[in-house]
Design an enzyme around this catalytic site. Structure first.
Site, mmCIF file in Angstrom:
data_model
loop_
_atom_site.group_PDB
_atom_site.id
_atom_site.type_symbol
_atom_site.label_atom_id
_atom_site.label_comp_id
_atom_site.label_asym_id
_atom_site.label_seq_id
_atom_site.Cartn_x
_atom_site.Cartn_y
_atom_site.Cartn_z
ATOM 1 C CG HIS A 87 -0.485 -0.015 2.531
ATOM 2 N ND1 HIS A 87 -0.282 1.127 3.268
ATOM 3 C CD2 HIS A 87 -0.140 -1.041 3.355
ATOM 4 C CE1 HIS A 87 0.157 0.814 4.471
ATOM 5 N NE2 HIS A 87 0.265 -0.496 4.556
ATOM 6 C CG ASP A 89 -3.018 3.861 2.264
ATOM 7 O OD1 ASP A 89 -2.397 2.797 2.021
ATOM 8 O OD2 ASP A 89 -3.992 3.905 3.048
ATOM 9 C CG ASP A 120 2.363 0.712 7.915
ATOM 10 O OD1 ASP A 120 2.017 0.093 6.906
ATOM 11 O OD2 ASP A 120 1.603 0.952 8.874
ATOM 12 C CD GLU A 153 -3.276 -1.679 5.496
ATOM 13 O OE1 GLU A 153 -3.448 -2.665 6.221
ATOM 14 O OE2 GLU A 153 -2.880 -0.590 5.945
ATOM 15 C CG ASP A 180 1.880 -3.570 5.340
ATOM 16 O OD1 ASP A 180 2.606 -2.670 5.796
ATOM 17 O OD2 ASP A 180 0.641 -3.469 5.263
ATOM 18 C CG HIS A 427 -0.120 3.115 12.488
ATOM 19 N ND1 HIS A 427 -1.408 2.623 12.569
ATOM 20 C CD2 HIS A 427 0.377 2.640 11.325
ATOM 21 C CE1 HIS A 427 -1.650 1.867 11.501
ATOM 22 N NE2 HIS A 427 -0.578 1.862 10.736
#
Ligand code: BES
Ligand code: MN
Ligand code: MN
Length: 469
Positions: A87, A89, A120, A153, A180, A427
């Site tokens: 991904h 994004d 990520d 995602e 991932d 994150h």
């Protein structure tokens, strides 16, 4: 093959990193509509790098949400096909003030690449594009390759199920390959064979039609924040069991293999605590931290807001209270069933003096992938070759929605071969990805493809032989 790859990496690594930096500079935050043009820019970047690496073609395909990038490198009908997913994004970067350097201005510090998406998943998906570059340049391909890179995602892959259902023929593959996830540490690789599912809710409780004076009206009307906190307080009991009726009913008990694999993980609770500044770990009674992470469902409030958050005192009874609540699900549980029982239960806990609105905004099923397949064998062999150590199979707490979708609609299993670390702060502020990890991925992935191609043909051959005998 390993020597040759390392030679290729050595003479190209500066370029690999500077290309990745260009990718990381695009703030492709899928959840924020202000970044729509960045999503298109990132998709364009991915497309052009796939073509430059040697794909036969790469297309940007529109969906109901952010576009997917699809590419192919076809070699021969006789060979197996590997579908590579990633991904482009990323998560939002806030709180930006806690970053030591701007999140979309990548830098290397202590041999780590710092930027939102470094691990990520931009850094990890880019390894696959560089692996393709090597495989094409060295004329070394014994598999057909397909690439599916999506831009949703981090918001639950909302448009991807439709895309997969409408493109079954195009996406048909013998295996899905995804980077991932994380390894145990740089000396101890792992292959993830279990991911959790998720259900994610956006909740609003409304009391009075406008904010009221908390003295004039205090004690006479329900305060939605008090009500919300009361309900949240009831979602888990003293033993940290989730109290939703039937929540645990369908969970599959861990298999003997699950337990055997878990024993191989050398987990240090003290280090875990110190890494995150924890006074104590907590969690469901009767399970070790590692069992909680691997096998048990969880419930968390991800955000809560309402009322007065500015400076000083403001004496109000707020009109509204909001929360985001999510649950991680394990094999056996059904996301749809959990959504329904959570909504019913939450409503049953809500007093009639307020109204409640509950929206399920993202969900996916858990996934278990086989550990007795030739793909798993190939992954073990490849990682053994590049790390000098057999990877440890693990079930973990994160979710990748597409894994169960590929299984359901394409009947294709995934290999989750990630090269990140749990300490990479994905994150979170100061997300990073080791240069070692980035290059290790580029080294290991072509070896994996090669080994899978060999084992696949061997197996086909031996099936043919048994048929003829
Ligand atoms: N790459 C992660 C999932 C992950 C992280 C797996 C670490 C294993 C180790 C992925 O990008 C992610 O964050 N997924 C979301 C999915 C959700 C938005 C539906 C997650 O797990 O919260
Ligand atoms: Mn990811
Ligand atoms: Mn993520």
């Amino acid at each position: 093959m390993k020597k040759e790859i390392n030679r290729y990496i050595d003479s190209n690594k500066d370029r690999f990193i500077s290309e990745l930096f260009d990718f990381l500079r695009i703030p492709s935050i899928s959840s924020n509509s202000l970044h729509q043009s960045d999503m298109n820019k990132a998709a364009g970047f991915v497309k052009s790098h796939l073509v430059a690496a040697g794909a036969d073609f790469a297309d940007i395909i529109q969906t109901n949400g952010h576009p997917v990038v699809y590419a192919e490198k076809f070699v021969s009908e006789e060979l197996p096909t590997v579908l590579i997913y990633g991904h482009y994004d990323v998560q939002p970067a806030d709180p930006v003030e806690l970053w030591n350097s701007p999140p979309f201005e990548p830098i290397i510090k202590d041999n780590k690449i710092y930027a939102r998406g470094a691990c990520d998943d931009k850094g990890q998906m880019f390894m696959h594009i560089k692996a393709l570059e090597y495989l094409v340049a060295s004329n070394n391909l014994n598999c057909n390759l397909k690439y599916l890179f999506e831009g949703e995602e981090e918001i639950g892959s909302v448009s991807l199920e439709n895309f997969i259902v409408n493109n079954k023929e195009k996406l048909k593959a013998d295996l899905v390959l995804i980077s991932d996830t994380a390894m145990i540490d740089n000396e101890t690789p792992s292959i993830i064979y279990g991911l959790k599912g998720i259900t994610y809710f956006d909740i609003t409780i409304t009391g009075p039609s406008k904010d009221l004076h908390s003295g004039i009206n205090g004690g006479t009307v329900s305060n939605p924040i008090n009500v919300l906190c009361g309900i949240i307080g009831k979602l888990k009991d003293e033993q940290n069991k989730i109290t939703i009726p039937g929540f645990y009913d369908d969970i599959l008990t861990p298999s003997e293999n699950d337990k055997r694999y878990l024993e191989q993980v050398d987990f240090d609770v003290e280090q875990y605590k110190s890494e995150f500044g924890l006074i104590e770990t907590s969690g469901e009674d009767g399970y070790s931290t590692l069992e909680q992470i691997s096998f048990r469902p969880t419930l968390d409030v991800n955000g809560i807001w309402g009322g007065h958050n500015g400076q000083g005192a403001k004496t109000i009874i707020p009109s509204k209270a909001h929360a985001k609540i999510s649950m991680r699900l394990v094999p056996g549980q059904s996301a749809e069933k959990v959504i329904n029982s959570f909504v019913d239960y939450f409503k049953s806990l809500t007093p009639s003096s307020v109204s409640v609105e509950i929206n399920a905004i993202a969900s996916c099923e858990s996934a278990l992938t086989p550990t007795d397949s030739i793909a798993f064998k190939a992954a073990e062999l490849a990682m053994f070759e590049t790390f000098g150590k057999k990877p440890i199979p693990m079930r973990i707490g994160g979710s990748i929605p597409v894994v169960s979708l590929f299984e359901k609609h394409l009947n294709a299993n995934s290999i989750l071969m990630g090269f990140g670390l749990n300490s990479d702060d994905i994150h979170s502020p100061n997300e990073h990805f080791g240069v070692f990890n980035f290059l290790k991925g580029i080294e290991t992935l072509p070896i994996f493809i090669n080994k899978y191609g060999i084992l696949f043909q061997k197996e086909e051959f031996s099936q043919l032989e048994t048929k003829h005998n």
